[in-house]
Motif scaffolding. Sequence first.
Motif, PDB file in Angstrom:
ATOM      1  N   GLY A  42       0.816  -1.212   0.000  1.00 35.39           N
ATOM      2  CA  GLY A  42       0.000   0.000   0.000  1.00 35.39           C
ATOM      3  C   GLY A  42       0.845   1.255   0.000  1.00 35.39           C
ATOM      4  N   ALA A  43       1.971   1.223   0.730  1.00 36.83           N
ATOM      5  CA  ALA A  43       2.875   2.373   0.754  1.00 36.83           C
ATOM      6  C   ALA A  43       3.477   2.626  -0.624  1.00 36.83           C
ATOM      7  CB  ALA A  43       3.979   2.145   1.788  1.00 36.83           C
ATOM      8  N   LEU A  44       3.913   1.550  -1.280  1.00 36.55           N
ATOM      9  CA  LEU A  44       4.507   1.708  -2.614  1.00 36.55           C
ATOM     10  C   LEU A  44       3.476   2.225  -3.614  1.00 36.55           C
ATOM     11  CD1 LEU A  44       6.703  -1.518  -2.835  1.00 36.55           C
ATOM     12  CD2 LEU A  44       7.378   0.781  -2.111  1.00 36.55           C
ATOM     13  N   LEU A  45       2.267   1.678  -3.548  1.00 33.54           N
ATOM     14  CA  LEU A  45       1.209   2.149  -4.442  1.00 33.54           C
ATOM     15  C   LEU A  45       0.846   3.597  -4.143  1.00 33.54           C
ATOM     16  CD1 LEU A  45      -1.121  -0.982  -4.542  1.00 33.54           C
ATOM     17  CD2 LEU A  45       0.258  -0.070  -6.423  1.00 33.54           C
ATOM     18  N   GLY A  46       0.840   3.951  -2.859  1.00 34.41           N
ATOM     19  CA  GLY A  46       0.536   5.330  -2.484  1.00 34.41           C
ATOM     20  C   GLY A  46       1.560   6.307  -3.024  1.00 34.41           C
ATOM     21  N   GLY A  47       2.851   5.926  -2.943  1.00 33.88           N
ATOM     22  CA  GLY A  47       3.887   6.788  -3.494  1.00 33.88           C
ATOM     23  C   GLY A  47       3.749   6.964  -4.986  1.00 33.88           C
ATOM     24  N   ALA A  48       3.456   5.853  -5.681  1.00 35.57           N
ATOM     25  CA  ALA A  48       3.285   5.928  -7.139  1.00 35.57           C
ATOM     26  C   ALA A  48       2.055   6.755  -7.505  1.00 35.57           C
ATOM     27  CB  ALA A  48       3.167   4.523  -7.715  1.00 35.57           C
ATOM     28  N   ALA A  49       0.973   6.571  -6.741  1.00 34.03           N
ATOM     29  CA  ALA A  49      -0.273   7.278  -7.064  1.00 34.03           C
ATOM     30  C   ALA A  49      -0.150   8.775  -6.822  1.00 34.03           C
ATOM     31  CB  ALA A  49      -1.422   6.703  -6.230  1.00 34.03           C
ATOM     32  N   LEU A  50       0.354   9.150  -5.660  1.00 38.33           N
ATOM     33  CA  LEU A  50       0.443  10.583  -5.372  1.00 38.33           C
ATOM     34  C   LEU A  50       1.515  11.248  -6.227  1.00 38.33           C
ATOM     35  CD1 LEU A  50      -0.981  12.615  -3.560  1.00 38.33           C
ATOM     36  CD2 LEU A  50       0.884  12.377  -1.909  1.00 38.33           C
ATOM     37  N   GLY A  51       2.626  10.555  -6.429  1.00 42.12           N
ATOM     38  CA  GLY A  51       3.646  11.104  -7.320  1.00 42.12           C
ATOM     39  C   GLY A  51       3.111  11.281  -8.730  1.00 42.12           C
ATOM     40  N   GLY A  52       2.348  10.288  -9.206  1.00 43.56           N
ATOM     41  CA  GLY A  52       1.755  10.400 -10.536  1.00 43.56           C
ATOM     42  C   GLY A  52       0.735  11.508 -10.626  1.00 43.56           C
ATOM     43  N   GLY A  53      -0.044  11.687  -9.560  1.00 51.26           N
ATOM     44  CA  GLY A  53      -1.031  12.766  -9.548  1.00 51.26           C
ATOM     45  C   GLY A  53      -0.385  14.135  -9.608  1.00 51.26           C
ATOM     46  N   TYR A  54       0.661  14.325  -8.821  1.00 49.67           N
ATOM     47  CA  TYR A  54       1.357  15.617  -8.837  1.00 49.67           C
ATOM     48  C   TYR A  54       2.099  15.827 -10.155  1.00 49.67           C
ATOM     49  CZ  TYR A  54       0.471  17.409  -4.173  1.00 49.67           C
ATOM     50  OH  TYR A  54      -0.130  17.962  -3.063  1.00 49.67           O
ATOM     51  N   PHE A  55       2.601  14.742 -10.750  1.00 50.41           N
ATOM     52  CA  PHE A  55       3.265  14.875 -12.038  1.00 50.41           C
ATOM     53  C   PHE A  55       2.273  15.328 -13.107  1.00 50.41           C
ATOM     54  CE2 PHE A  55       4.914  12.858 -16.016  1.00 50.41           C
ATOM     55  CZ  PHE A  55       6.024  13.683 -16.163  1.00 50.41           C
ATOM     56  N   THR A  56       1.053  14.813 -13.023  1.00 51.80           N
ATOM     57  CA  THR A  56       0.007  15.244 -13.958  1.00 51.80           C
ATOM     58  C   THR A  56      -0.302  16.720 -13.786  1.00 51.80           C
ATOM     59  OG1 THR A  56      -0.964  13.019 -13.942  1.00 51.80           O
ATOM     60  CG2 THR A  56      -2.357  14.834 -14.712  1.00 51.80           C
ATOM     61  N   LEU A  57      -0.411  17.153 -12.519  1.00 46.38           N
ATOM     62  CA  LEU A  57      -0.648  18.576 -12.259  1.00 46.38           C
ATOM     63  C   LEU A  57       0.503  19.435 -12.773  1.00 46.38           C
ATOM     64  CD1 LEU A  57      -2.086  18.430  -8.621  1.00 46.38           C
ATOM     65  CD2 LEU A  57      -3.354  18.824 -10.745  1.00 46.38           C
ATOM     66  N   PHE A  58       1.716  18.926 -12.638  1.00 44.11           N
ATOM     67  CA  PHE A  58       2.886  19.648 -13.134  1.00 44.11           C
ATOM     68  C   PHE A  58       2.835  19.800 -14.651  1.00 44.11           C
ATOM     69  CE2 PHE A  58       7.195  19.304 -14.929  1.00 44.11           C
ATOM     70  CZ  PHE A  58       7.752  20.483 -14.444  1.00 44.11           C
ATOM     71  N   LEU A  59       2.429  18.736 -15.342  1.00 41.77           N
ATOM     72  CA  LEU A  59       2.339  18.808 -16.798  1.00 41.77           C
ATOM     73  C   LEU A  59       1.240  19.772 -17.238  1.00 41.77           C
ATOM     74  CD1 LEU A  59       2.740  15.048 -17.803  1.00 41.77           C
ATOM     75  CD2 LEU A  59       4.460  16.869 -17.929  1.00 41.77           C
ATOM     76  N   ILE A  60       0.139  19.805 -16.496  1.00 42.20           N
ATOM     77  CA  ILE A  60      -0.980  20.678 -16.850  1.00 42.20           C
ATOM     78  C   ILE A  60      -0.632  22.139 -16.620  1.00 42.20           C
ATOM     79  CG2 ILE A  60      -3.347  21.307 -16.234  1.00 42.20           C
ATOM     80  CD1 ILE A  60      -3.838  18.366 -15.595  1.00 42.20           C
ATOM     81  N   HIS A  61       0.032  22.415 -15.477  1.00 41.43           N
ATOM     82  CA  HIS A  61       0.321  23.811 -15.134  1.00 41.43           C
ATOM     83  C   HIS A  61       1.698  23.900 -14.479  1.00 41.43           C
ATOM     84  CE1 HIS A  61      -0.367  27.948 -14.314  1.00 41.43           C
ATOM     85  NE2 HIS A  61      -0.535  27.819 -13.003  1.00 41.43           N
TER      86      HIS A  61
END
Length: 248
Positions: A150-169
């Motif tokens: 769950g910790a590894l998935l959480g890191g991937a999920a939140l990191g991916g979410g912030y990376f998406t926000l970074f690409l958008i803006h």
Amino acid sequence: MVMDLGGKEALLTAAAVVYGAVAGRLVPRAGYRLSVEPEEPWRSAGPCGHAVAGWLGRARCGVCGEGYGPGALLPAVVTALVCGALAAVVGARPELAVWLLAAPVAVLLAAVDRSVRRLPDVLTLPLAAGTAVLLGAAALIPGAAGSWPGALLGGAALGGGYFTLFLIHPAGMGFGDVKLAVGVGCALGWYGWQVLFLGAFAGLLLGAFYGVALLAARRAGRGTALAFGPFMIAGAWLGVLAGGAAAG
């Protein structure tokens, strides 16, 4: 004479407070050295011109005694409160050691980001990797209350979410926030998806409130860049506290 459960918890909390105070007093020098603009080398000398000796300790020259950067009192108090609260809520579970090791690094990151709006790789990457590895070790010890996958998935999920926000803006979010999100996501994901969402949302909400307050006070404009790292870290702390309390 056997100490009762309440006495052991109080002793653990007191020990965590002392540890946090000591650890917090060691971060100001590193905060001073790391608080530079991108592409600039880490500071190696104080304003007095004397070389800065090492990375850990007070932000004070060992030759002339001149202070530089913030004092040691605030980081010591903040780290002590953070560690004490974690110990009081999480208790003597294996993951507490991971949280206590990560806390001074998180306080240092928040201080640097607040000073120069930068989250250095030298802190974010070891924090993410160390949190993931140490939680894996904690998961092997009886009494652990979380899930390493769950910790590894959480890191991937939140990191991916912030990376998406970074690409958008990209103008509204630095890539350092994306790297910090990996470590934050690992910590929150340890206690499950609900805690991950809670901690991530708390960070966003705290940052939004702060931005609105600055606008209302006319201390910032709509295009003003804000350091978001401290709010991510505060949200993660609140999420871990909530997860630790629910697991207890």
